[in-house]
Design a protein around this motif. Structure first.
Motif, PDB file in Angstrom:
ATOM      1  N   HIS A  21       5.852  -7.455   0.074  1.00 55.64           N
ATOM      2  CA  HIS A  21       4.721  -6.242   0.805  1.00 55.64           C
ATOM      3  C   HIS A  21       5.362  -5.463   1.562  1.00 55.64           C
ATOM      4  O   HIS A  21       4.805  -4.201   1.686  1.00 55.64           O
ATOM      5  CB  HIS A  21       3.824  -7.589   1.617  1.00 55.64           C
ATOM      6  CG  HIS A  21       2.987  -8.292   1.057  1.00 55.64           C
ATOM      7  ND1 HIS A  21       2.356  -7.843  -0.029  1.00 55.64           N
ATOM      8  CD2 HIS A  21       2.801  -9.656   0.736  1.00 55.64           C
ATOM      9  CE1 HIS A  21       1.486  -9.017  -0.679  1.00 55.64           C
ATOM     10  NE2 HIS A  21       1.971  -9.911  -0.419  1.00 55.64           N
ATOM     11  N   GLU A  22       6.381  -5.718   2.377  1.00 53.99           N
ATOM     12  CA  GLU A  22       7.098  -4.905   3.353  1.00 53.99           C
ATOM     13  C   GLU A  22       7.581  -3.426   2.567  1.00 53.99           C
ATOM     14  O   GLU A  22       7.362  -2.278   2.595  1.00 53.99           O
ATOM     15  CB  GLU A  22       8.364  -5.278   4.034  1.00 53.99           C
ATOM     16  CG  GLU A  22       7.609  -5.999   5.414  1.00 53.99           C
ATOM     17  CD  GLU A  22       9.064  -6.507   6.218  1.00 53.99           C
ATOM     18  OE1 GLU A  22       9.875  -5.645   6.475  1.00 53.99           O
ATOM     19  OE2 GLU A  22       9.019  -7.496   6.478  1.00 53.99           O
ATOM     20  N   LYS A  24       6.529  -2.631  -0.603  1.00 49.24           N
ATOM     21  CA  LYS A  24       5.101  -2.056  -0.952  1.00 49.24           C
ATOM     22  C   LYS A  24       4.941  -0.923  -0.087  1.00 49.24           C
ATOM     23  O   LYS A  24       4.313   0.229  -0.105  1.00 49.24           O
ATOM     24  CB  LYS A  24       4.174  -2.970  -1.496  1.00 49.24           C
ATOM     25  CG  LYS A  24       3.075  -2.367  -2.064  1.00 49.24           C
ATOM     26  CD  LYS A  24       2.017  -3.311  -2.513  1.00 49.24           C
ATOM     27  CE  LYS A  24       0.595  -2.870  -3.021  1.00 49.24           C
ATOM     28  NZ  LYS A  24      -0.243  -3.453  -3.336  1.00 49.24           N
ATOM     29  N   ARG A  25       4.562  -1.456   1.368  1.00 47.81           N
ATOM     30  CA  ARG A  25       4.074  -0.497   2.293  1.00 47.81           C
ATOM     31  C   ARG A  25       5.248   0.480   2.343  1.00 47.81           C
ATOM     32  O   ARG A  25       5.031   1.649   2.709  1.00 47.81           O
ATOM     33  CB  ARG A  25       4.081  -1.131   3.801  1.00 47.81           C
ATOM     34  CG  ARG A  25       2.749  -1.884   3.725  1.00 47.81           C
ATOM     35  CD  ARG A  25       2.702  -2.702   5.254  1.00 47.81           C
ATOM     36  NE  ARG A  25       2.577  -4.072   4.996  1.00 47.81           N
ATOM     37  CZ  ARG A  25       3.521  -5.011   5.478  1.00 47.81           C
ATOM     38  NH1 ARG A  25       4.464  -4.515   6.384  1.00 47.81           N
ATOM     39  NH2 ARG A  25       3.606  -6.156   5.220  1.00 47.81           N
ATOM     40  N   ARG A  27       7.168   1.900   0.169  1.00 51.82           N
ATOM     41  CA  ARG A  27       6.832   2.990  -0.894  1.00 51.82           C
ATOM     42  C   ARG A  27       5.669   3.651  -0.577  1.00 51.82           C
ATOM     43  O   ARG A  27       5.521   4.751  -0.718  1.00 51.82           O
ATOM     44  CB  ARG A  27       6.663   2.162  -2.055  1.00 51.82           C
ATOM     45  CG  ARG A  27       8.067   1.611  -2.611  1.00 51.82           C
ATOM     46  CD  ARG A  27       7.927   1.017  -4.008  1.00 51.82           C
ATOM     47  NE  ARG A  27       9.290   0.407  -4.450  1.00 51.82           N
ATOM     48  CZ  ARG A  27       9.265  -0.442  -5.093  1.00 51.82           C
ATOM     49  NH1 ARG A  27       8.302  -1.208  -5.547  1.00 51.82           N
ATOM     50  NH2 ARG A  27      10.754  -1.100  -5.722  1.00 51.82           N
ATOM     51  N   GLU A  28       4.451   3.016  -0.007  1.00 56.45           N
ATOM     52  CA  GLU A  28       3.223   3.762   0.115  1.00 56.45           C
ATOM     53  C   GLU A  28       3.601   4.724   1.291  1.00 56.45           C
ATOM     54  O   GLU A  28       2.909   5.989   0.952  1.00 56.45           O
ATOM     55  CB  GLU A  28       2.128   2.861   0.375  1.00 56.45           C
ATOM     56  CG  GLU A  28       1.718   1.928  -0.613  1.00 56.45           C
ATOM     57  CD  GLU A  28       0.813   0.889  -0.213  1.00 56.45           C
ATOM     58  OE1 GLU A  28       0.337   0.027  -1.111  1.00 56.45           O
ATOM     59  OE2 GLU A  28       0.509   0.519   0.885  1.00 56.45           O
ATOM     60  N   ASP A  29       4.075   4.500   2.241  1.00 56.76           N
ATOM     61  CA  ASP A  29       4.530   5.499   3.345  1.00 56.76           C
ATOM     62  C   ASP A  29       5.254   6.450   2.810  1.00 56.76           C
ATOM     63  O   ASP A  29       4.839   7.806   3.139  1.00 56.76           O
ATOM     64  CB  ASP A  29       4.998   4.753   4.606  1.00 56.76           C
ATOM     65  CG  ASP A  29       4.384   3.811   5.159  1.00 56.76           C
ATOM     66  OD1 ASP A  29       4.983   3.007   6.114  1.00 56.76           O
ATOM     67  OD2 ASP A  29       3.123   3.587   5.080  1.00 56.76           O
ATOM     68  N   GLU A 113      13.929   5.002   1.397  1.00 52.72           N
ATOM     69  CA  GLU A 113      13.467   4.001   0.525  1.00 52.72           C
ATOM     70  C   GLU A 113      14.215   3.166  -0.163  1.00 52.72           C
ATOM     71  O   GLU A 113      14.442   2.046  -0.285  1.00 52.72           O
ATOM     72  CB  GLU A 113      12.604   4.738  -0.502  1.00 52.72           C
ATOM     73  CG  GLU A 113      11.791   3.880  -1.529  1.00 52.72           C
ATOM     74  CD  GLU A 113      11.127   4.514  -2.448  1.00 52.72           C
ATOM     75  OE1 GLU A 113       9.635   4.844  -2.150  1.00 52.72           O
ATOM     76  OE2 GLU A 113      11.657   5.095  -3.375  1.00 52.72           O
TER      77      GLU A 113
END
Length: 145
Positions: A21-22, A24-25, A27-29, A113
């Motif tokens: 989840h971290e 994924k977050r 990547r979204e950021d 990233e």
């Protein structure tokens, strides 16, 4: 014991899921930053287009006013051409600098990233290794007992 081993395995799975989840977050950021950079680039291009249009309009007004006086006309046209060349050079230089900054930002985001991904993978690997060592230790204690 088996229950302890299962608890540890569940804990490791939850930590791996949280790490996912971290990631994924992160990547979204990174995607949000890329979108913001693209929007900023578009706004800068639009501003430059407006500025160029304004300069063209100002040059046309100058040319029309200068036609009234033949002697001053050549000097005014030359001054306008020099101004346009200077503005074009400055605009080109600004665009190149802006593009370089955007490229550097993109590279920094990619590096960040990759760093986050490497850290998450290392954490997951450590948890898996720790769980495996605990399992082996439990099996060894069972054999000795």
């Amino acid at each position: 014991t088996r229950a302890t081993l299962e608890k540890e395995l569940m804990r490791a799975k939850k930590q791996a899921q949280a790490a996912g989840h971290e990631l994924k977050r992160a990547r979204e950021d990174a995607e949000a930053e890329k979108r913001a950079a693209a929007e900023m680039s578009t706004k800068m291009a639009e501003m430059m287009a407006v500025q160029i249009t304004e300069h063209k309009e100002a040059a046309e007004e100058q040319r029309l006013a200068v036609l009234a006086e033949k002697e001053a006309a050549e000097r005014e046209r030359q001054a306008a051409r020099d101004e346009m060349e200077l503005q074009a050079k400055m605009s080109k230089k600004m665009a190149e600098q802006f593009q370089q900054q955007m490229d550097e930002q993109r590279q920094k985001m990619k590096e960040a990233e990759a760093e986050v991904r490497a850290e998450m993978e290392a954490k997951i690997k450590q948890e898996i290794e720790a769980t495996e060592q605990e399992r082996q230790q439990i099996e060894e204690e069972k054999r000795q007992a």
